[in-house]
Design a protein around this motif. Structure first.
Motif, mmCIF file in Angstrom:
data_model
loop_
_atom_site.group_PDB
_atom_site.id
_atom_site.type_symbol
_atom_site.label_atom_id
_atom_site.label_comp_id
_atom_site.label_asym_id
_atom_site.label_seq_id
_atom_site.Cartn_x
_atom_site.Cartn_y
_atom_site.Cartn_z
ATOM 1 N N PHE A 1 4.874 3.505 0.016
ATOM 2 C CA PHE A 1 3.882 4.535 -0.291
ATOM 3 C C PHE A 1 3.791 4.681 -1.811
ATOM 4 O O PHE A 1 4.825 4.702 -2.493
ATOM 5 C CB PHE A 1 4.288 5.885 0.316
ATOM 6 C CG PHE A 1 4.160 5.911 1.816
ATOM 7 C CD1 PHE A 1 5.035 5.192 2.620
ATOM 8 C CD2 PHE A 1 3.151 6.648 2.427
ATOM 9 C CE1 PHE A 1 4.909 5.202 4.007
ATOM 10 C CE2 PHE A 1 3.024 6.667 3.807
ATOM 11 C CZ PHE A 1 3.898 5.948 4.598
ATOM 12 N N ALA A 2 2.578 4.773 -2.313
ATOM 13 C CA ALA A 2 2.407 4.905 -3.759
ATOM 14 C C ALA A 2 1.497 6.085 -4.078
ATOM 15 O O ALA A 2 0.835 6.650 -3.193
ATOM 16 C CB ALA A 2 1.833 3.618 -4.332
ATOM 17 N N ARG A 3 1.480 6.452 -5.341
ATOM 18 C CA ARG A 3 0.580 7.493 -5.816
ATOM 19 C C ARG A 3 -0.026 7.062 -7.145
ATOM 20 O O ARG A 3 0.665 6.500 -7.991
ATOM 21 C CB ARG A 3 1.318 8.827 -6.001
ATOM 22 C CG ARG A 3 1.900 9.367 -4.705
ATOM 23 C CD ARG A 3 2.549 10.717 -4.880
ATOM 24 N NE ARG A 3 1.595 11.796 -4.813
ATOM 25 C CZ ARG A 3 1.087 12.280 -3.681
ATOM 26 N NH1 ARG A 3 1.466 11.792 -2.516
ATOM 27 N NH2 ARG A 3 0.217 13.261 -3.703
ATOM 28 N N LEU A 4 -1.321 7.339 -7.294
ATOM 29 C CA LEU A 4 -1.960 7.181 -8.596
ATOM 30 C C LEU A 4 -1.796 8.501 -9.332
ATOM 31 O O LEU A 4 -2.089 9.550 -8.761
ATOM 32 C CB LEU A 4 -3.472 6.932 -8.454
ATOM 33 C CG LEU A 4 -3.953 5.811 -7.534
ATOM 34 C CD1 LEU A 4 -5.494 5.783 -7.564
ATOM 35 C CD2 LEU A 4 -3.389 4.489 -7.995
ATOM 36 N N VAL B 1 -3.903 14.784 -11.671
ATOM 37 C CA VAL B 1 -3.934 14.774 -10.207
ATOM 38 C C VAL B 1 -3.193 13.543 -9.685
ATOM 39 O O VAL B 1 -3.102 12.523 -10.369
ATOM 40 C CB VAL B 1 -5.382 14.773 -9.645
ATOM 41 C CG1 VAL B 1 -6.126 16.031 -10.060
ATOM 42 C CG2 VAL B 1 -6.151 13.538 -10.082
ATOM 43 N N GLU B 2 -2.647 13.674 -8.481
ATOM 44 C CA GLU B 2 -1.973 12.548 -7.839
ATOM 45 C C GLU B 2 -2.712 12.214 -6.551
ATOM 46 O O GLU B 2 -3.094 13.109 -5.799
ATOM 47 C CB GLU B 2 -0.521 12.901 -7.523
ATOM 48 C CG GLU B 2 0.305 13.108 -8.779
ATOM 49 C CD GLU B 2 1.816 13.109 -8.501
ATOM 50 O OE1 GLU B 2 2.220 12.858 -7.346
ATOM 51 O OE2 GLU B 2 2.572 13.351 -9.458
ATOM 52 N N VAL B 3 -2.932 10.932 -6.328
ATOM 53 C CA VAL B 3 -3.685 10.502 -5.147
ATOM 54 C C VAL B 3 -2.870 9.475 -4.370
ATOM 55 O O VAL B 3 -2.397 8.478 -4.937
ATOM 56 C CB VAL B 3 -5.048 9.888 -5.553
ATOM 57 C CG1 VAL B 3 -5.896 9.620 -4.307
ATOM 58 C CG2 VAL B 3 -5.801 10.791 -6.517
ATOM 59 N N ASP B 4 -2.693 9.728 -3.088
ATOM 60 C CA ASP B 4 -1.974 8.836 -2.175
ATOM 61 C C ASP B 4 -2.677 7.482 -2.098
ATOM 62 O O ASP B 4 -3.896 7.418 -1.938
ATOM 63 C CB ASP B 4 -1.960 9.508 -0.790
ATOM 64 C CG ASP B 4 -1.238 8.677 0.251
ATOM 65 O OD1 ASP B 4 -0.287 7.965 -0.101
ATOM 66 O OD2 ASP B 4 -1.635 8.752 1.436
ATOM 67 N N SER B 5 -1.910 6.396 -2.214
ATOM 68 C CA SER B 5 -2.503 5.055 -2.262
ATOM 69 C C SER B 5 -1.555 4.035 -1.648
ATOM 70 O O SER B 5 -0.349 4.256 -1.578
ATOM 71 C CB SER B 5 -2.753 4.699 -3.739
ATOM 72 O OG SER B 5 -3.082 3.333 -3.902
ATOM 73 N N ARG B 6 -2.096 2.912 -1.216
ATOM 74 C CA ARG B 6 -1.226 1.777 -0.927
ATOM 75 C C ARG B 6 -0.791 1.203 -2.272
ATOM 76 O O ARG B 6 -1.582 1.217 -3.238
ATOM 77 C CB ARG B 6 -1.987 0.722 -0.133
ATOM 78 C CG ARG B 6 -2.451 1.193 1.242
ATOM 79 C CD ARG B 6 -3.250 0.118 1.950
ATOM 80 N NE ARG B 6 -4.466 -0.201 1.219
ATOM 81 C CZ ARG B 6 -5.304 -1.171 1.527
ATOM 82 N NH1 ARG B 6 -5.047 -1.955 2.551
ATOM 83 N NH2 ARG B 6 -6.397 -1.381 0.823
ATOM 84 N N ALA C 1 -3.061 0.450 -5.872
ATOM 85 C CA ALA C 1 -2.603 1.043 -7.130
ATOM 86 C C ALA C 1 -2.377 -0.040 -8.179
ATOM 87 O O ALA C 1 -2.796 0.094 -9.338
ATOM 88 C CB ALA C 1 -1.310 1.834 -6.890
#
Lengths: 131, 131
Positions: B86-89, B99-104, B108
């Motif tokens: 799991f990654a976050r931008l 801001v943080e956005v959930d990403s693959r 990312a």
């Protein structure tokens, strides 16, 4: 500009290229756009509201726009050159500022289709390819 | 969090799944992440700075972030569950808001690689899978 809607999406599993049809909302003219399989599957999945375990690229793009306090307002298909369609995302920030971003129609539609974002096509394109 | 870098990308043309390797910047531990072909090609292309005639989806995402007066600041790989990373931008708006956005991780990295955005991995992940 004329408002159109996504009328049909034809996916041929054995092909790398797929076809979507856009049709005038208040008329009968329609035209096809050839798009890549990845984008076609993304449009199809988002049209059907099929969730994925992890956000796919277009879901990520939607989430980024939302987290940055903005909203995809409309999609413009504004040009056609050598059989390639050009589109723009019109995005409005909550501060009132509107920005336009150059896009392929397939990405724009994949992004807009989940939220019924209106799609507009330049008159000269419909006159040219609409039938 | 430990900073890592994209060390290697292995593309097998006949496979739908590709592999990238991330390695500690100040150490020797590394680990692989399995990603889809579309994202692997996007990473490879952006790594090599190969232009495309039309913006592909990750270029569109970059353009949207930039047009909304924001900047991708860093990528966090913050969790690993059942072999899924799991990654976050982490995106900073020019108004100072982050801001943080959930990403693959693949999206990312495809997004960050063109601009040398730093990638950080949670310690517990490196302890778990780094070798």
């Amino acid at each position: 500009m004329v408002q159109v809607e996504l009328k049909r999406i034809i996916i041929t599993e054995t092909s790398d290229q797929q076809v979507i049809f856009l049709k005038e909302v208040t008329g009968d003219r329609a035209f096809p756009i050839v798009i890549g399989s990845t984008e076609a599957f993304a449009i199809d999945r988002r049209l059907k509201g099929q969730p994925t375990p992890r956000p796919q690229t277009h879901e990520l793009l939607s989430a980024v726009i939302e987290k940055l306090d903005a909203k995809l307002e409309r999609i413009l298909i504004n040009d056609l050159q050598d059989s390639t369609f050009f589109a723009r995302l019109v995005i409005r920030h909550s501060n009132g500022k509107t920005v336009e971003v150059d896009s392929r129609p397939s990405d724009a539609i994949a992004l807009g289709v989940a939220n019924n974002v209106p799609i507009f096509v330049a008159d000269h394109i419909l006159d040219d390819v609409g039938s």
